[in-house]
Structure formats: structure tokens, C-alpha cells
Write a protein that holds these residues in place. Structure first.
Motif, PDB file in Angstrom:
ATOM      1  N   LYS A  27      -5.044  14.432   2.891  1.00  0.00           N
ATOM      2  CA  LYS A  27      -5.997  15.749   3.058  1.00  0.00           C
ATOM      3  C   LYS A  27      -6.982  15.537   3.944  1.00  0.00           C
ATOM      4  O   LYS A  27      -7.000  16.680   4.638  1.00  0.00           O
ATOM      5  N   GLU A  28      -7.693  14.586   3.775  1.00  0.00           N
ATOM      6  CA  GLU A  28      -8.619  14.454   4.830  1.00  0.00           C
ATOM      7  C   GLU A  28      -8.250  14.447   6.376  1.00  0.00           C
ATOM      8  O   GLU A  28      -8.452  14.751   7.048  1.00  0.00           O
TER       9      GLU A  28
ATOM     10  N   ASN B  80       0.938  -1.356  -0.015  1.00  0.00           N
ATOM     11  CA  ASN B  80       0.138   0.011  -0.039  1.00  0.00           C
ATOM     12  C   ASN B  80       0.890   1.453   0.130  1.00  0.00           C
ATOM     13  O   ASN B  80       1.974   1.130  -0.116  1.00  0.00           O
ATOM     14  N   TYR B  81       0.107   2.468   0.209  1.00  0.00           N
ATOM     15  CA  TYR B  81       0.915   3.628   0.301  1.00  0.00           C
ATOM     16  C   TYR B  81       0.519   4.507   1.655  1.00  0.00           C
ATOM     17  O   TYR B  81      -0.587   4.011   2.031  1.00  0.00           O
ATOM     18  N   GLY B  82       1.499   5.027   2.022  1.00  0.00           N
ATOM     19  CA  GLY B  82       1.242   5.770   3.365  1.00  0.00           C
ATOM     20  C   GLY B  82       1.903   7.327   3.419  1.00  0.00           C
ATOM     21  O   GLY B  82       2.766   7.541   2.361  1.00  0.00           O
ATOM     22  N   ALA B  83       1.430   7.933   4.116  1.00  0.00           N
ATOM     23  CA  ALA B  83       1.933   9.511   4.318  1.00  0.00           C
ATOM     24  C   ALA B  83       1.677   9.734   5.547  1.00  0.00           C
ATOM     25  O   ALA B  83       1.021   9.391   6.392  1.00  0.00           O
ATOM     26  N   TYR B  84       2.907  10.891   6.063  1.00  0.00           N
ATOM     27  CA  TYR B  84       2.391  11.574   7.256  1.00  0.00           C
ATOM     28  C   TYR B  84       3.147  12.888   7.221  1.00  0.00           C
ATOM     29  O   TYR B  84       3.566  13.231   6.431  1.00  0.00           O
TER      30      TYR B  84
ATOM     31  N   ASP C  42      -4.680   2.117  -0.507  1.00  0.00           N
ATOM     32  CA  ASP C  42      -4.570   1.011  -1.421  1.00  0.00           C
ATOM     33  C   ASP C  42      -3.753   1.615  -2.801  1.00  0.00           C
ATOM     34  O   ASP C  42      -2.919   0.709  -3.325  1.00  0.00           O
ATOM     35  N   THR C  43      -3.884   2.844  -3.238  1.00  0.00           N
ATOM     36  CA  THR C  43      -3.350   3.441  -4.498  1.00  0.00           C
ATOM     37  C   THR C  43      -2.873   4.606  -4.135  1.00  0.00           C
ATOM     38  O   THR C  43      -3.039   5.321  -2.805  1.00  0.00           O
ATOM     39  N   TRP C  44      -1.900   5.240  -4.985  1.00  0.00           N
ATOM     40  CA  TRP C  44      -1.337   6.479  -4.934  1.00  0.00           C
ATOM     41  C   TRP C  44      -2.261   7.422  -4.826  1.00  0.00           C
ATOM     42  O   TRP C  44      -2.319   8.400  -3.692  1.00  0.00           O
ATOM     43  N   GLU C  45      -3.225   7.596  -5.724  1.00  0.00           N
ATOM     44  CA  GLU C  45      -4.319   8.591  -5.605  1.00  0.00           C
ATOM     45  C   GLU C  45      -5.306   8.382  -4.445  1.00  0.00           C
ATOM     46  O   GLU C  45      -5.551   9.488  -3.947  1.00  0.00           O
ATOM     47  N   GLU C  46      -5.711   7.310  -3.935  1.00  0.00           N
ATOM     48  CA  GLU C  46      -6.209   7.062  -2.596  1.00  0.00           C
ATOM     49  C   GLU C  46      -5.583   7.801  -1.321  1.00  0.00           C
ATOM     50  O   GLU C  46      -5.889   8.544  -0.717  1.00  0.00           O
TER      51      GLU C  46
END
Length: 118
Positions: free
Chosen positions: A41-42, A15-19, A31-35
Motif C-alpha cells: 500500500k505504501e 518472505n512475501y512479495g507483491a507487485y 517478512d510477514t503476510w501482514e507486513e
């Protein structure tokens, strides 16, 4: 009001993650880069709204992309490494096949007039 925060984007094999380094605890996965991009943002918006509801001051963005890179590359504390090891990521380092990306994310935030920024 619009705010722009530095975000660290990571890809794992599944998957993809961000912080957001300026907002400790503000993380997201997809699950995807776009998601994942929409989810972070949310997450930023909800994180800040929750802080404001709890009476905490509005956190102003502080980090540049360069500072986010330096923050991300700092060695992890031993307690964090131990937690990651429990989830199968032995040393907390990134997989060289999936290097992290760094970017700025702009979000629209509704801020009551009575809230003071820090």
C-alpha cells in the motif's frame, strides 16, 4: 482520491512479495503476510506520488483480477529469466508449494487539482 489496483501477492520460502502490474516497478516485500500488505500500500502511494512530482499523468487502474492473473502467467522474457537465475531462481516459475494470490488494494492518494488523469 481513492484508487484500487490489482496486486499479485507471492510467498517465497523466506518472505512475501507483491507487485502491481498497472504500475511497472512498483514492488514490495515483507517478512510477514501482514507486513507485506502494508508495504505494498505504501509502495503504491509513493510510486504514484513520485510520478506526479515528475510531471507524469496519474495512472488509472486498468487491470481486473482476471487480467492480473493472465499478466502474471505470461512467459518471462529471457533477460528476466537470466536475472532471476543470478539470484538462484532458475526459471522464474513459482514454487508450487507457495502459489501466488491475486487481490485488489485500495489506497488513498493526494492529487493536486492541476494533475490530469490518463
Amino acid at each position: 482520491m481513492k484508487q484500487k489496483y490489482a496486486v499479485v501477492f507471492e510467498r517465497s520460502p523466506n518472505n512475501y512479495g507483491a507487485y502491481v502490474p498497472d504500475l511497472p516497478g512498483c514492488v514490495s516485500v515483507g517478512d510477514t503476510w501482514e507486513e507485506m500488505q502494508e508495504m505494498i500500500k505504501e509502495a503504491i502511494t509513493y510510486h504514484i506520488e513520485d510520478m506526479l512530482e515528475c510531471g507524469e499523468p496519474l495512472p488509472q487502474p486498468q487491470m481486473s483480477i482476471e487480467q492480473a492473473i493472465a499478466f502474471h502467467n505470461q512467459p518471462l522474457p529471457e533477460c528476466v529469466k537470466q536475472s532471476l537465475a543470478e539470484f538462484g531462481e532458475v526459471d522464474g516459475t513459482n514454487d508450487p508449494e507457495f502459489p501466488p494470490r491475486f487481490g485488489m488494494v485500495e489506497v488513498e492518494i493526494s492529487v493536486p487539482h492541476s494533475v490530469k488523469a490518463v
